[in-house]
Design a protein around this motif. Structure first.
Motif, PDB file in Angstrom:
ATOM      1  N   THR A 152     -20.348  27.453  19.281  1.00  0.00           N
ATOM      2  CA  THR A 152     -19.843  26.703  20.500  1.00  0.00           C
ATOM      3  C   THR A 152     -20.569  25.133  19.104  1.00  0.00           C
ATOM      4  O   THR A 152     -19.731  24.036  19.396  1.00  0.00           O
ATOM      5  N   ASN A 153     -22.078  25.477  18.407  1.00  0.00           N
ATOM      6  CA  ASN A 153     -21.300  23.819  17.246  1.00  0.00           C
ATOM      7  C   ASN A 153     -19.742  23.749  16.765  1.00  0.00           C
ATOM      8  O   ASN A 153     -20.076  22.552  16.751  1.00  0.00           O
ATOM      9  N   THR A 154     -19.862  25.009  16.199  1.00  0.00           N
ATOM     10  CA  THR A 154     -17.889  24.595  15.387  1.00  0.00           C
ATOM     11  C   THR A 154     -16.982  24.211  15.949  1.00  0.00           C
ATOM     12  O   THR A 154     -15.929  23.202  15.789  1.00  0.00           O
ATOM     13  N   LEU A 155     -17.045  24.353  17.689  1.00  0.00           N
ATOM     14  CA  LEU A 155     -16.430  23.740  18.904  1.00  0.00           C
ATOM     15  C   LEU A 155     -16.706  21.725  19.038  1.00  0.00           C
ATOM     16  O   LEU A 155     -15.302  21.269  18.737  1.00  0.00           O
ATOM     17  N   GLN A 156     -17.840  22.089  18.784  1.00  0.00           N
ATOM     18  CA  GLN A 156     -18.344  20.599  18.473  1.00  0.00           C
ATOM     19  C   GLN A 156     -17.745  19.798  17.444  1.00  0.00           C
ATOM     20  O   GLN A 156     -16.701  18.557  17.602  1.00  0.00           O
ATOM     21  N   GLU A 157     -18.047  20.279  16.555  1.00  0.00           N
ATOM     22  CA  GLU A 157     -17.715  19.330  14.638  1.00  0.00           C
ATOM     23  C   GLU A 157     -16.389  19.591  14.844  1.00  0.00           C
ATOM     24  O   GLU A 157     -15.980  19.021  14.894  1.00  0.00           O
ATOM     25  N   GLU A 158     -15.613  20.497  15.235  1.00  0.00           N
ATOM     26  CA  GLU A 158     -13.911  20.816  14.660  1.00  0.00           C
ATOM     27  C   GLU A 158     -14.168  19.694  15.412  1.00  0.00           C
ATOM     28  O   GLU A 158     -12.317  18.972  15.901  1.00  0.00           O
ATOM     29  N   GLY A 159     -14.036  20.214  16.991  1.00  0.00           N
ATOM     30  CA  GLY A 159     -13.223  18.665  18.406  1.00  0.00           C
ATOM     31  C   GLY A 159     -13.442  17.530  17.585  1.00  0.00           C
ATOM     32  O   GLY A 159     -12.591  16.103  17.989  1.00  0.00           O
ATOM     33  N   PHE A 160     -14.341  17.262  16.851  1.00  0.00           N
ATOM     34  CA  PHE A 160     -14.486  15.425  16.610  1.00  0.00           C
ATOM     35  C   PHE A 160     -13.911  15.175  15.769  1.00  0.00           C
ATOM     36  O   PHE A 160     -13.624  13.947  15.868  1.00  0.00           O
ATOM     37  N   HIS A 161     -12.742  16.203  15.145  1.00  0.00           N
ATOM     38  CA  HIS A 161     -12.088  15.491  13.964  1.00  0.00           C
ATOM     39  C   HIS A 161     -10.995  16.518  14.117  1.00  0.00           C
ATOM     40  O   HIS A 161      -9.836  15.339  13.545  1.00  0.00           O
ATOM     41  N   ARG A 162     -10.182  16.108  15.502  1.00  0.00           N
ATOM     42  CA  ARG A 162      -8.506  16.605  16.306  1.00  0.00           C
ATOM     43  C   ARG A 162      -9.125  16.262  17.453  1.00  0.00           C
ATOM     44  O   ARG A 162     -10.381  16.171  18.573  1.00  0.00           O
ATOM     45  N   ASN A 163      -7.583  15.952  18.064  1.00  0.00           N
ATOM     46  CA  ASN A 163      -7.325  16.207  20.166  1.00  0.00           C
ATOM     47  C   ASN A 163      -7.644  16.896  20.202  1.00  0.00           C
ATOM     48  O   ASN A 163      -8.385  16.770  21.239  1.00  0.00           O
ATOM     49  N   HIS A 164      -6.697  18.624  19.848  1.00  0.00           N
ATOM     50  CA  HIS A 164      -7.905  19.080  21.014  1.00  0.00           C
ATOM     51  C   HIS A 164      -8.064  20.220  19.388  1.00  0.00           C
ATOM     52  O   HIS A 164      -7.327  20.493  18.532  1.00  0.00           O
ATOM     53  N   PHE A 165      -8.660  21.318  20.091  1.00  0.00           N
ATOM     54  CA  PHE A 165      -9.135  22.910  19.015  1.00  0.00           C
ATOM     55  C   PHE A 165      -9.887  23.809  19.982  1.00  0.00           C
ATOM     56  O   PHE A 165     -10.178  23.660  20.642  1.00  0.00           O
ATOM     57  N   VAL A 166      -9.105  24.654  19.139  1.00  0.00           N
ATOM     58  CA  VAL A 166      -8.905  26.819  20.159  1.00  0.00           C
ATOM     59  C   VAL A 166      -9.531  27.331  18.993  1.00  0.00           C
ATOM     60  O   VAL A 166      -9.473  27.042  18.234  1.00  0.00           O
ATOM     61  N   SER A 167     -10.604  27.892  19.675  1.00  0.00           N
ATOM     62  CA  SER A 167     -11.290  28.795  18.607  1.00  0.00           C
ATOM     63  C   SER A 167     -10.860  30.441  20.111  1.00  0.00           C
ATOM     64  O   SER A 167     -11.149  30.296  21.391  1.00  0.00           O
ATOM     65  N   LEU A 168     -10.518  30.988  19.078  1.00  0.00           N
ATOM     66  CA  LEU A 168     -10.474  32.142  20.307  1.00  0.00           C
ATOM     67  C   LEU A 168     -11.130  33.548  19.614  1.00  0.00           C
ATOM     68  O   LEU A 168     -10.852  33.951  18.424  1.00  0.00           O
ATOM     69  N   ILE A 169     -12.148  34.425  20.257  1.00  0.00           N
ATOM     70  CA  ILE A 169     -12.506  35.673  19.831  1.00  0.00           C
ATOM     71  C   ILE A 169     -12.384  36.307  20.387  1.00  0.00           C
ATOM     72  O   ILE A 169     -12.111  36.543  21.595  1.00  0.00           O
ATOM     73  N   VAL A 170     -12.414  37.846  19.008  1.00  0.00           N
ATOM     74  CA  VAL A 170     -12.116  38.816  19.821  1.00  0.00           C
ATOM     75  C   VAL A 170     -12.482  39.898  19.713  1.00  0.00           C
ATOM     76  O   VAL A 170     -13.403  39.801  18.509  1.00  0.00           O
ATOM     77  N   ASN A 171     -12.397  41.667  20.093  1.00  0.00           N
ATOM     78  CA  ASN A 171     -12.873  41.748  19.591  1.00  0.00           C
ATOM     79  C   ASN A 171     -12.664  43.779  19.576  1.00  0.00           C
ATOM     80  O   ASN A 171     -10.958  43.552  20.165  1.00  0.00           O
ATOM     81  N   ASN A 172     -13.093  44.973  19.493  1.00  0.00           N
ATOM     82  CA  ASN A 172     -12.434  45.866  18.653  1.00  0.00           C
ATOM     83  C   ASN A 172     -11.899  46.480  20.244  1.00  0.00           C
ATOM     84  O   ASN A 172     -11.396  47.425  19.931  1.00  0.00           O
ATOM     85  N   LYS A 173     -12.488  46.056  21.340  1.00  0.00           N
ATOM     86  CA  LYS A 173     -12.299  46.757  22.203  1.00  0.00           C
ATOM     87  C   LYS A 173     -11.007  46.044  22.729  1.00  0.00           C
ATOM     88  O   LYS A 173      -9.886  46.435  24.057  1.00  0.00           O
TER      89      LYS A 173
END
Length: 162
Positions: A120-141
């Motif tokens: 969530t902190n990464t979303l906040q930091e990166e979103g501050f510097h860009r018009n929009h920012f996507v973060s995708l989290i995946v797992n082995n399943k």
């Protein structure tokens, strides 16, 4: 994605209930499966390349996740990287990526896909510097969880009491 330590005060991250469609291309899906197989018991991360259709906030807004460039093989509980010139080299070798947006993709290997406080902190930091920012989290399943940030404008009016 690691940002430089600064004393910038970031705006509040406001969670909206609106959902958007994210489409994962077959090329990206295959890379995700391969990365999970190769790094079964550790987190890994990289730059996500994505495009959008329509305008943010509209009902038909869609995110198209096209590719990713691996940057870090982490530990069982953490992955981090700093943007580097090799990303530009990868984009130059894949010219269709030059016009794409850059976000973040990382794994939670055997854990659930969720946004930790670090995510969530990464979303906040990166979103501050860009018009929009996507973060995708995946797992082995094969579970995926994504979030997008967008800058919003708030109009604050003062009401005087007479």
């Amino acid at each position: 994605m690691k940002t430089k330590n600064t004393t910038t005060i970031l705006p509040e991250l406001v969670k909206l209930e609106q959902s958007y469609k994210i489409r994962i291309t077959e090329k990206l899906e295959n890379k995700i499966i391969e990365s999970c197989k190769l790094n079964w018991d550790v987190e890994w991360s990289g730059v996500l390349f994505y495009d959008t259709k329509s305008s943010f906030g509209k009902e038909d807004f869609e995110i198209i996740a096209l590719d990713y460039y691996p940057m870090d093989i982490g530990t069982t509980g953490y992955t981090e990287f700093t943007e580097s010139p090799e990303i530009i080299g990868y984009m130059s070798d894949n010219i269709e990526l030059l016009s794409m947006n850059m976000g973040l993709m990382h794994s939670h290997h055997s854990m659930q896909t969720f946004f930790s406080s670090t995510d969530t902190n990464t979303l906040q930091e990166e979103g501050f510097h860009r018009n929009h920012f996507v973060s995708l989290i995946v797992n082995n399943k094969g579970d995926y969880t994504a979030a997008i940030t967008s800058k919003i404008t708030r109009n604050i009016s003062q009401v005087s009491k007479d």
